[in-house]
Design an enzyme around this catalytic site. Sequence first.
Site, short mmCIF file in Angstrom:
data_model
loop_
_atom_site.label_atom_id
_atom_site.label_comp_id
_atom_site.label_asym_id
_atom_site.label_seq_id
_atom_site.Cartn_x
_atom_site.Cartn_y
_atom_site.Cartn_z
N LYS A 199 0.82 -1.21 0.00
CA LYS A 199 0.00 0.00 0.00
C LYS A 199 0.87 1.27 0.00
CE LYS A 199 -4.13 -2.14 0.89
NZ LYS A 199 -3.75 -3.53 0.65
C1 LIG Z 1 -4.28 -4.67 0.01
C2 LIG Z 1 -3.44 -5.90 -0.09
C3 LIG Z 1 -3.65 -6.88 -1.09
C4 LIG Z 1 -4.77 -6.80 -2.11
O1 LIG Z 1 -4.59 -5.79 -3.07
P1 LIG Z 1 -5.81 -5.27 -3.94
O2 LIG Z 1 -5.30 -4.10 -4.70
O3 LIG Z 1 -6.89 -4.88 -2.94
O4 LIG Z 1 -6.26 -6.38 -4.83
C5 LIG Z 1 -2.77 -7.96 -1.15
N1 LIG Z 1 -1.77 -8.11 -0.23
C6 LIG Z 1 -1.56 -7.21 0.75
C7 LIG Z 1 -0.46 -7.45 1.72
C8 LIG Z 1 -2.37 -6.07 0.87
O5 LIG Z 1 -2.15 -5.18 1.87
#
Ligand SMILES: *Cc1c(COP(=O)(O)O)cnc(C)c1O
Length: 500
Positions: free
Chosen positions: A113
């Site tokens: 993120k």
């Molecule tokens: C948010 C997240 C995901 C999923 O990503 P999306 O863009 O919502 O599909 C996968 N792995 C981790 C560690 C995340 O924080």
Amino acid sequence: MEYASTRDKNLAVSAAYAIKTGLAPDGGLFVPKSLPRVFGEELSELAQMSYSERAVRILGKFLTDFSAEEITDCAQSAYNKEKFETDEIAPLYKLSNGVYFLELWHGPTCAFKDMALQILPHLLKKSVVKTGETKEVVILVATSGDTGKAALEGFKDVNGTRIIVFYPEKGVSDIQKRQMVTQEGNNVDVAAVNGNFDDAQSGVKKIFGDSEYAEVLERNNFMLSSANSINWGRLVPQIVYYFSAYCNLLKCDEIKLGEPVNFVVPTGNFGNILAAYYAKEMGLPVGKLICASNENNILTDFIRTGVYDKNRLFKTTSSPSMDILISSNLERLLYHVTGCDDKQVAAWMKELAETGRYEVSADVKAKIQELFYGGFCDDTQTEKTIAETNSAYGYVIDTHTAVAKCVYDAYCKETGDATKSVIVSTASPFKFSNHVLSAVAGAEALSGLDEFAMLDALAEKADLTIPAPLANLKAKPVIFNTTCEKTEMYEVVSHMLNLL
Ligand SMILES: *Cc1c(COP(=O)(O)O)cnc(C)c1O
């Protein structure tokens, strides 16, 4: 470049407007009206650049209402050695011939993120000024863990913005809680809500939808905005790392220019993998997009059958950031693969809201299957994959990344496809150290350990260094200790903003 809504293709707004408002007025998502092309020699050129320079080049093609100087300023503030543990920002790890991990977790919160939330605050701040807005922006976030901390780190000390994060008192891990309540910065606030994630999220949504409260905020020179993953300003920075990964492979002579590469993406809200789709449509040589889910396998079913049906049990898994039944960003894919059929997309979304289900036509399903492969695995397979990857290669992956690796192995077995593949690694193994430690050292290794002791145990067992942002946590003083009832969230916001 102009942006339309997935539910109204005639809408035409600037990138700055799309980023400032987050959601289109009709409830749809903002989508670019055309896609810039990046291919051939331009990829070789990108290969010689730093991550931040690559970001400037790609973002510039989408954010045409921003000057090159402004974008450079945003990219340099986000992708630097102070914020990320490596100069490379998003390095590739070669597991074996033709299989690589793209490590997206070297930022301040140890999850992917950060790749978007480090730059979004800078883009948002400039978007606000560009659209003639003079009020201070208040970001309200309800979080189940990763997003809240990443948003706090991104927005902290960014002038002209304030950020307030609500987390469920009993819905986050000790480490995640600790990450939030020790947050530093002169514009941040954090509160726990007595309830679960849904309580926190409905409270935030209620505040967003309250026009009377919006007037109170306006009188005090504030406006609300959101940092969640449907904001275009979070999606567009994610396109960059797909180009960057390809360029790194080129630079190391692992591939020839033009050679296709598969991407395997652990998926929840469909934001990350959608960015890979955009990269492919822009001209990046991409083979298959492999969409990996945990036991909340609604996307696997959708890709295989064309039926999206959320009338099923929600499961709590060892990859919690993918525990999701409404993948919001899928709406953008539907818009593009139907040739911008806004009426059809709006009809499906209405059906989803009313019945929890919709079904696409055979033609649309075929288009999606040509682009994507969908697969899933359960917690037992996830743990087994972590253990096997460690014992075969001495490489330790987190639970989300393990879901992707497991689905990739199944894909290879099923299809025999030998195309070189990049598995997107979305979190540091230390972020989910209980599951990872249990996988590499056995469940008995956990007994008697608190979350901090688990970090140490995993570091020792795997011969790794704990990432500094997690290692430093234990010694950090607790700054926030507000807990409120879900009915008190308004008062908390008013108090934090000193509203008159
Ligand atoms: C948010 C997240 C995901 C999923 O990503 P999306 O863009 O919502 O599909 C996968 N792995 C981790 C560690 C995340 O924080």
